[in-house]
Design a protein around this motif. Structure first.
Motif, PDB file in Angstrom:
ATOM      1  N   SER A  61       0.992  -1.434  -0.311  1.00  0.00           N
ATOM      2  CA  SER A  61      -0.093   0.535  -0.153  1.00  0.00           C
ATOM      3  C   SER A  61       0.812   1.238  -0.115  1.00  0.00           C
ATOM      4  O   SER A  61       0.399   2.201   0.203  1.00  0.00           O
ATOM      5  CB  SER A  61      -1.218  -0.350   0.907  1.00  0.00           C
ATOM      6  OG  SER A  61      -0.010   0.036   2.479  1.00  0.00           O
ATOM      7  N   GLU A  69      -7.593   4.112  -5.260  1.00  0.00           N
ATOM      8  CA  GLU A  69      -8.254   3.221  -5.754  1.00  0.00           C
ATOM      9  C   GLU A  69      -8.758   1.497  -5.352  1.00  0.00           C
ATOM     10  O   GLU A  69      -8.898   0.902  -4.431  1.00  0.00           O
ATOM     11  CB  GLU A  69      -9.428   3.625  -6.810  1.00  0.00           C
ATOM     12  CG  GLU A  69     -10.227   2.354  -7.103  1.00  0.00           C
ATOM     13  CD  GLU A  69     -11.585   2.401  -8.213  1.00  0.00           C
ATOM     14  OE1 GLU A  69     -12.746   3.772  -7.905  1.00  0.00           O
ATOM     15  OE2 GLU A  69     -11.327   2.304  -9.231  1.00  0.00           O
ATOM     16  N   ALA A  72      -8.068   0.303  -1.566  1.00  0.00           N
ATOM     17  CA  ALA A  72      -9.430   0.854  -1.096  1.00  0.00           C
ATOM     18  C   ALA A  72     -10.177  -0.807  -1.327  1.00  0.00           C
ATOM     19  O   ALA A  72     -10.346  -1.279  -0.522  1.00  0.00           O
ATOM     20  CB  ALA A  72     -10.277   1.869  -1.420  1.00  0.00           C
ATOM     21  N   THR A  74      -8.650  -3.504  -2.429  1.00  0.00           N
ATOM     22  CA  THR A  74      -7.832  -4.924  -1.698  1.00  0.00           C
ATOM     23  C   THR A  74      -7.961  -4.302  -0.182  1.00  0.00           C
ATOM     24  O   THR A  74      -8.468  -6.010   0.488  1.00  0.00           O
ATOM     25  CB  THR A  74      -6.741  -4.623  -2.055  1.00  0.00           C
ATOM     26  OG1 THR A  74      -6.312  -3.193  -1.709  1.00  0.00           O
ATOM     27  CG2 THR A  74      -6.761  -5.130  -3.786  1.00  0.00           C
ATOM     28  N   GLU A  75      -8.077  -3.302   0.334  1.00  0.00           N
ATOM     29  CA  GLU A  75      -7.728  -3.515   1.608  1.00  0.00           C
ATOM     30  C   GLU A  75      -9.565  -2.779   2.689  1.00  0.00           C
ATOM     31  O   GLU A  75      -8.956  -3.270   3.739  1.00  0.00           O
ATOM     32  CB  GLU A  75      -6.931  -2.474   2.556  1.00  0.00           C
ATOM     33  CG  GLU A  75      -5.293  -2.503   1.944  1.00  0.00           C
ATOM     34  CD  GLU A  75      -4.606  -1.897   2.775  1.00  0.00           C
ATOM     35  OE1 GLU A  75      -4.811  -0.686   3.601  1.00  0.00           O
ATOM     36  OE2 GLU A  75      -3.836  -1.389   2.336  1.00  0.00           O
ATOM     37  N   ASN A  76     -10.345  -2.172   2.315  1.00  0.00           N
ATOM     38  CA  ASN A  76     -11.703  -2.432   3.256  1.00  0.00           C
ATOM     39  C   ASN A  76     -13.179  -3.379   2.494  1.00  0.00           C
ATOM     40  O   ASN A  76     -13.601  -3.069   3.021  1.00  0.00           O
ATOM     41  CB  ASN A  76     -11.762  -0.721   2.497  1.00  0.00           C
ATOM     42  CG  ASN A  76     -11.144   0.518   2.831  1.00  0.00           C
ATOM     43  OD1 ASN A  76     -10.318  -0.118   3.243  1.00  0.00           O
ATOM     44  ND2 ASN A  76     -10.583   2.223   2.137  1.00  0.00           N
ATOM     45  N   TYR A  77     -12.887  -4.399   2.251  1.00  0.00           N
ATOM     46  CA  TYR A  77     -13.751  -5.025   1.965  1.00  0.00           C
ATOM     47  C   TYR A  77     -13.339  -6.579   2.526  1.00  0.00           C
ATOM     48  O   TYR A  77     -12.012  -6.892   2.043  1.00  0.00           O
ATOM     49  CB  TYR A  77     -14.454  -4.548   0.771  1.00  0.00           C
ATOM     50  CG  TYR A  77     -14.844  -3.712   0.305  1.00  0.00           C
ATOM     51  CD1 TYR A  77     -16.095  -3.542   0.638  1.00  0.00           C
ATOM     52  CD2 TYR A  77     -14.064  -3.092  -0.186  1.00  0.00           C
ATOM     53  CE1 TYR A  77     -16.064  -2.250   0.214  1.00  0.00           C
ATOM     54  CE2 TYR A  77     -14.314  -1.777  -0.527  1.00  0.00           C
ATOM     55  CZ  TYR A  77     -15.868  -1.319  -0.607  1.00  0.00           C
ATOM     56  OH  TYR A  77     -16.212  -0.024  -0.946  1.00  0.00           O
ATOM     57  N   ASP A  78     -14.012  -7.376   3.094  1.00  0.00           N
ATOM     58  CA  ASP A  78     -13.853  -9.063   3.062  1.00  0.00           C
ATOM     59  C   ASP A  78     -14.904  -9.300   1.947  1.00  0.00           C
ATOM     60  O   ASP A  78     -15.070  -8.712   0.564  1.00  0.00           O
ATOM     61  CB  ASP A  78     -14.447  -9.472   4.568  1.00  0.00           C
ATOM     62  CG  ASP A  78     -16.003  -9.118   4.638  1.00  0.00           C
ATOM     63  OD1 ASP A  78     -17.064  -8.138   3.832  1.00  0.00           O
ATOM     64  OD2 ASP A  78     -16.114  -9.881   6.015  1.00  0.00           O
ATOM     65  N   LYS A  90     -20.904  -0.039  -7.625  1.00  0.00           N
ATOM     66  CA  LYS A  90     -19.725   1.189  -6.210  1.00  0.00           C
ATOM     67  C   LYS A  90     -18.424   0.564  -7.381  1.00  0.00           C
ATOM     68  O   LYS A  90     -17.599   1.475  -8.076  1.00  0.00           O
ATOM     69  CB  LYS A  90     -19.567   0.352  -5.367  1.00  0.00           C
ATOM     70  CG  LYS A  90     -18.372   1.875  -4.537  1.00  0.00           C
ATOM     71  CD  LYS A  90     -18.073   1.109  -2.412  1.00  0.00           C
ATOM     72  CE  LYS A  90     -17.474   2.815  -2.450  1.00  0.00           C
ATOM     73  NZ  LYS A  90     -17.450   2.807  -1.152  1.00  0.00           N
ATOM     74  N   TYR A  91     -18.311  -0.155  -7.579  1.00  0.00           N
ATOM     75  CA  TYR A  91     -16.505  -0.664  -8.458  1.00  0.00           C
ATOM     76  C   TYR A  91     -17.736  -2.070  -9.361  1.00  0.00           C
ATOM     77  O   TYR A  91     -18.229  -3.147  -9.333  1.00  0.00           O
ATOM     78  CB  TYR A  91     -15.701  -2.104  -7.334  1.00  0.00           C
ATOM     79  CG  TYR A  91     -15.313  -0.477  -6.212  1.00  0.00           C
ATOM     80  CD1 TYR A  91     -14.968   0.209  -6.568  1.00  0.00           C
ATOM     81  CD2 TYR A  91     -15.878  -1.331  -4.413  1.00  0.00           C
ATOM     82  CE1 TYR A  91     -13.978   0.858  -5.756  1.00  0.00           C
ATOM     83  CE2 TYR A  91     -14.965  -0.766  -3.865  1.00  0.00           C
ATOM     84  CZ  TYR A  91     -14.487   0.589  -4.163  1.00  0.00           C
ATOM     85  OH  TYR A  91     -14.523   1.083  -3.237  1.00  0.00           O
ATOM     86  N   TYR A 235      -3.936  -9.023   1.987  1.00  0.00           N
ATOM     87  CA  TYR A 235      -4.808  -8.759   0.984  1.00  0.00           C
ATOM     88  C   TYR A 235      -4.521  -8.813  -0.251  1.00  0.00           C
ATOM     89  O   TYR A 235      -5.265  -7.595  -1.374  1.00  0.00           O
ATOM     90  CB  TYR A 235      -4.780  -6.451   1.619  1.00  0.00           C
ATOM     91  CG  TYR A 235      -5.651  -6.262   3.351  1.00  0.00           C
ATOM     92  CD1 TYR A 235      -6.869  -6.417   3.781  1.00  0.00           C
ATOM     93  CD2 TYR A 235      -4.289  -6.307   4.328  1.00  0.00           C
ATOM     94  CE1 TYR A 235      -7.023  -6.085   4.960  1.00  0.00           C
ATOM     95  CE2 TYR A 235      -4.436  -6.042   5.419  1.00  0.00           C
ATOM     96  CZ  TYR A 235      -5.882  -6.062   5.044  1.00  0.00           C
ATOM     97  OH  TYR A 235      -6.474  -5.828   7.033  1.00  0.00           O
ATOM     98  N   SER A 294     -12.808 -13.200   7.929  1.00  0.00           N
ATOM     99  CA  SER A 294     -13.730 -12.744   8.497  1.00  0.00           C
ATOM    100  C   SER A 294     -14.150 -13.745   8.977  1.00  0.00           C
ATOM    101  O   SER A 294     -14.529 -14.970   7.835  1.00  0.00           O
ATOM    102  CB  SER A 294     -14.538 -11.312   7.818  1.00  0.00           C
ATOM    103  OG  SER A 294     -15.246 -12.013   6.610  1.00  0.00           O
TER     104      SER A 294
END
Length: 560
Positions: A61, A69, A72, A74-78, A90-91, A235, A294
């Motif tokens: 990162s 983007e 974001a 790769t890191e902000n979502y499971d 969104k993507y 990630y 998760s």
């Protein structure tokens, strides 16, 4: 990494054993083919490869290769959140496939976690998904556009697979059953991950190189699904698929601070996972499972795969409906806590993690939902002796022959893995039947002992310590026991990390010669900041109850 005089941009801390000149030439050509499609703009600066920090987990990162983007994404979502983000537009699937492909190749340079990287085909697949969404107004399925990484031996059409040695590499003409299911659900495939020579030990070191732990490159990422663990932890993948016959999903997950679920055998589809049936399957069947960040992703994977009724194609699969996180609890959960297995006492930070769990769950505010008991596994030393023989009913002859056929050298932990069985040679039918009867009798005694201790699930170590130093992952006693009895188990992350100058208790007395060796390894190594994961186990075919128990404990333990 230098192979046959050729430099490759991958960090390695130990020199890989060298084979014959012919083998080294072929290995160099294989690595060269890997790097040919990688854009030069995705290469890390040479000084990072030449003089890396101990902890490389933050480099993807901060290296400047990924856009804001892509970081974001790769890191902000499971996995669950990423599927929702794509489904709500969104993507795009192309943006997501691009982000994870780029991050994966960065992670590979830092940890040697990949065996194959096929960004072009992933983006092509993602583009077809985006076009379908645009034309039809809905997604292909619940994993529409979600990248999934896979252990090297799992066949994907148009890629290669192996059983951990150069001579076993083959081209896959079609998807195996698991991949067809994931593809139909909308998943995108972009890479395959490194596994050990023979796929039968806890250090991922192969013709591709040695996988490094992203939080301390001088420690192992585990095996045999070590490439997956390192990639998911960094990630570089929202979810990976691994296999486990002795701890191969769980140990890497514990070493890298992620979730790793080993299902009961014959729960998940594994049809055509390998080109030939490993000899271990005669006694200790393998099982598959997800590796992710998760608890809800563990549940998502199991729910989606089992929802398509894979047992209709493969009658070996037991048709158990999945309830997972929705499994009802009708009474207080009885949790056994394993301090040690009576054979090897865990190293200090693992004991500290166990103490944290016990103290946390013993708080009076949880007394209405959980009852804590001490638990002692049945005959752990005996189980370790049995399983080390039962993995190799052919005395490892087929594996050794396959490795040596191309001039590939046998790695130290490969030889260690089959040491107790090699001298027995190829067993005859009577010996195999006797061994199977011995295994089944042990399973009966284990189940009886579990019932006497009156618990629903148990929590204990996933390994004798944190991630070990390279080439010292000798004792898998805390994981292989549950392969022998075929109980489902899940590794979960804890907030515990290895501190400075942690020492054994001054009154420590080794439980065995192996226990004393584990202490010596601790004194000789530096494990500072290594992650500690623990393992929760349930009875055979109680996979739903296992995940349901984690749901009960999730808030108390602060699990993601």
């Amino acid at each position: 990494m230098i192979v046959n005089g050729v430099h490759f941009p991958v960090i390695q801390v130990l020199e890989t054993p060298r084979g014959t000149p012919e083998y080294e030439e072929k290995r160099a050509a294989l690595l060269q083919a890997f790097w040919e499609p990688v854009p030069k703009g995705y290469y890390l600066p040479a000084d990072i490869i030449r003089d890396p920090p101990k902890d490389v987990s933050g480099i993807p990162s901060t290296c400047g290769i990924l856009t804001p983007e892509e970081i974001a994404i790769t890191e902000n979502y499971d996995c669950t959140g990423l599927a929702q983000a794509i489904a709500t537009k969104k993507y795009t699937a192309v943006a997501v496939a691009t982000a994870f492909s780029k991050r994966a190749i960065i992670c590979h340079q830092l940890t040697c976690c990949l065996s194959q990287w096929f960004m072009d085909s992933a983006v092509k697949q993602a583009k077809a998904l985006d076009d379908y969404f645009e034309a039809n107004g809905h997604t292909i399925g619940p994993l529409h556009g979600v990248p999934i990484s896979l252990k090297d031996h799992i066949p994907i059409a148009g890629t290669y697979s192996s059983q951990g040695c150069f001579g076993s590499i083959l081209k896959n003409e079609k998807d195996c059953q698991m991949i067809r299911i994931l593809r139909d659900l909308g998943a995108v495939f972009y890479c395959k991950t490194n596994q050990p020579q023979s796929t039968m030990h806890l250090e991922t070191d192969s013709h591709w190189g040695q996988v490094l732990n992203p939080f301390n490159i001088h420690l192992s990422a585990g095996g045999s699904t070590g490439g997956e663990a390192a990639l998911v932890a960094m990630y570089g993948s929202p979810m990976g698929v691994g296999t486990d016959v002795g701890g191969s999903v769980r140990a890497p997950s514990a070493f890298c601070g992620i979730y790793g679920f080993k299902s009961t055998t014959s729960t998940l589809p594994m049809k055509s996972f390998t080109a030939t049936i490993p000899p271990a399957e005669l006694n200790i069947p393998c099982s598959a499972g997800p590796m992710c960040r998760s608890l809800r992703d563990v549940d998502l994977f199991m729910k989606l795969i089992l929802s398509v009724k894979p047992y209709l194609e493969d009658p070996r699969i037991v048709p158990i409906p999945w309830t997972g996180l929705q499994t009802p609890t009708t009474r207080k959960l009885r949790v056994g806590i394993i301090t040690n297995d009576g054979f090897i006492d865990p190293q200090p930070p693992v004991k500290r993690a166990i103490a944290w769990v016990k103290q946390t769950l013993s708080d009076s505010k949880y007394e209405s939902i959980v009852e804590i008991k001490d638990f002692k596994p049945f005959a752990a030393e005996e189980a370790w002796s049995k399983v080390r023989r039962m993995y190799w009913p052919d005395g490892a002859k087929a594996t050794i022959k396959a490795i040596e056929a191309t001039g590939e050298p046998i790695h130290p932990l490969s030889a260690w893995a089959w040491k107790d069985a090699e001298h027995l040679g190829v067993q005859d039918t009577f010996s195999l039947l006797k061994e199977r009867a011995e295994r089944d009798e042990f399973r009966l005694q284990f189940a009886e002992n579990w019932e006497r201790q009156d618990v629903d699930v148990v929590i204990g170590p996933a390994f004798v310590g944190p991630a070990p130093q390279h080439e010292t992952a000798f004792y898998w006693t805390y994981t292989s026991l549950y392969n022998l009895v075929d109980y489902p188990a899940c590794v979960f992350p804890t907030p515990i990390k290895v501190g400075t100058k942690e020492e054994y208790d001054e009154n420590y007395t080794p439980l065995s010669e192996e226990c004393a060796q584990v202490r010596r390894l601790w004194k000789e190594g530096n494990f500072e900041d290594a992650a500690i994961g623990l393992q929760i186990i349930a009875k055979r075919h109680h996979d739903n109850e296992l995940v349901g128990a984690l749901k009960v404990l999730q808030q108390a333990l602060g699990l993601p």
